[in-house]
Write a protein that holds these residues in place. Sequence first.
Motif, mmCIF file in Angstrom:
data_model
loop_
_atom_site.group_PDB
_atom_site.id
_atom_site.type_symbol
_atom_site.label_atom_id
_atom_site.label_comp_id
_atom_site.label_asym_id
_atom_site.label_seq_id
_atom_site.Cartn_x
_atom_site.Cartn_y
_atom_site.Cartn_z
ATOM 1 N N ASN A 153 31.079 48.812 49.077
ATOM 2 C CA ASN A 153 30.296 50.112 48.498
ATOM 3 C C ASN A 153 29.671 50.642 49.794
ATOM 4 O O ASN A 153 28.888 50.109 50.793
ATOM 5 N N LEU A 154 29.220 52.369 49.585
ATOM 6 C CA LEU A 154 28.722 52.705 50.708
ATOM 7 C C LEU A 154 27.517 53.151 50.478
ATOM 8 O O LEU A 154 26.870 52.818 51.854
ATOM 9 N N VAL A 155 26.792 52.360 49.561
ATOM 10 C CA VAL A 155 25.620 51.885 49.660
ATOM 11 C C VAL A 155 25.556 50.776 50.646
ATOM 12 O O VAL A 155 24.572 50.402 51.199
ATOM 13 N N ASP A 156 26.187 49.727 50.620
ATOM 14 C CA ASP A 156 26.449 48.852 50.761
ATOM 15 C C ASP A 156 26.607 49.375 52.469
ATOM 16 O O ASP A 156 25.484 48.577 53.648
ATOM 17 N N VAL A 157 27.411 49.438 52.614
ATOM 18 C CA VAL A 157 27.452 50.446 54.368
ATOM 19 C C VAL A 157 26.313 50.688 54.761
ATOM 20 O O VAL A 157 25.527 50.511 55.813
ATOM 21 N N ILE A 158 25.824 52.208 53.871
ATOM 22 C CA ILE A 158 24.700 52.335 54.639
ATOM 23 C C ILE A 158 23.161 51.530 55.036
ATOM 24 O O ILE A 158 22.918 51.452 56.487
ATOM 25 N N SER A 159 22.654 50.795 53.818
ATOM 26 C CA SER A 159 22.459 49.646 54.184
ATOM 27 C C SER A 159 22.329 48.852 55.418
ATOM 28 O O SER A 159 21.372 48.451 56.139
ATOM 29 N N SER A 160 23.582 48.430 55.922
ATOM 30 C CA SER A 160 23.947 47.242 56.726
ATOM 31 C C SER A 160 23.497 47.650 57.987
ATOM 32 O O SER A 160 23.894 47.079 59.098
#
Length: 374
Positions: A153-160
């Motif tokens: 999700n968006l949170v995962d992508v930003i963290s990645s």
Amino acid sequence: MRVKTRLKFVFICIVVIVLVLLSLSKILFPFARENNEIRFQLLPFYPIYSCIKFYKSMNKKDMPFTIIADDAVHKSTKKQLVVFVVGETQRSANYSLNRYTKNETNFYTKEQNVISFSEFYSCGTATAVSLPCMFSDLKRGDFDIAKANSRQNLVDVISSVGIDTFWLGNNSGGCKAVCDRLIKENVKEYKAINFDEVIFKDAIDMIEKATNTTFIVLHVQGSHGPIYFKEYPDEFRRFTPTCDTAELNKCSIEEIQNTYDNTILYQDLLQSELIKALKKRENEFETAMFFISDHGESLGENGVYLHGLPYAIAPKYQKHVPFIFYSNNDAVNKRLLALKDAQFSHDYIFSSVLGYLGIKTAVYEKEFDIFSKY
């Protein structure tokens, strides 16, 4: 009795039942919401429901987890400090920033150079759907919870991409799996044991100490009903008379709306204080605050209360939600003002946030990036 006659009779019975339930919604809906355990006593319906649910869980096939943005990179040349506030049960219709005149519910943020999008719509009418949907790359038309939970999700992508990413939650329902893949140290859940100011204070502390590009999600308890009167401190009982009970049938529409408006005013102050903290770091960071509610609320219009009706038949009040944006980038603000009355939805969140942060990936869709439309 002929088949057509029987079908007509069944249809009439269903319509009558629905009308009776709606006429009693002021009593039944709040009671059911505050006494969730009552469903366990419904015989034989709950045992049948439980058997069906158990059967489905036994036959459910695990979906492999999908990395949707393994090509994602952060291209911004400046440090950024972005806070994304997930509102709870707030509807656009009661926002004075959106031409609501009964009470000045946005008394504080009106002074903070914010942009309020007046025609913004949710993905669902309940948190269980809207929260994972608003952070998903999937659109409302093809959204599926199981599918969303089995992909980034968006949170995962930003963290990645190496951005410091945090989730601070004060919602009784938790993060609905959206924050599950963040490192444990970056997730803090209060489960609505305090007023929402507790997570805003934590966020402000993070803002003051930030040294790198940072993305913070705040998931508030907000304006969740029917206990609106418990969602704000006593000093925010500004609009009176109020409905100081969960039994909405004992209150007038005016009392219910005043109490609900007090919850918005309280949230408005918290957002304003957050913006002030961001302003103190604007010489070092490009700063921004997104405030977007997960879904709206019915406050007695046409006899309907609370939220959660099927999207196709839910009134606009349950789908029309506020989106407030703040940035210290004056050029961006000036251009966005031309779009504040254009129609957008949760479908735009994924690519808009990626676009604002300068994250490049093949799953980014320019046509769903609000910031690309000026």
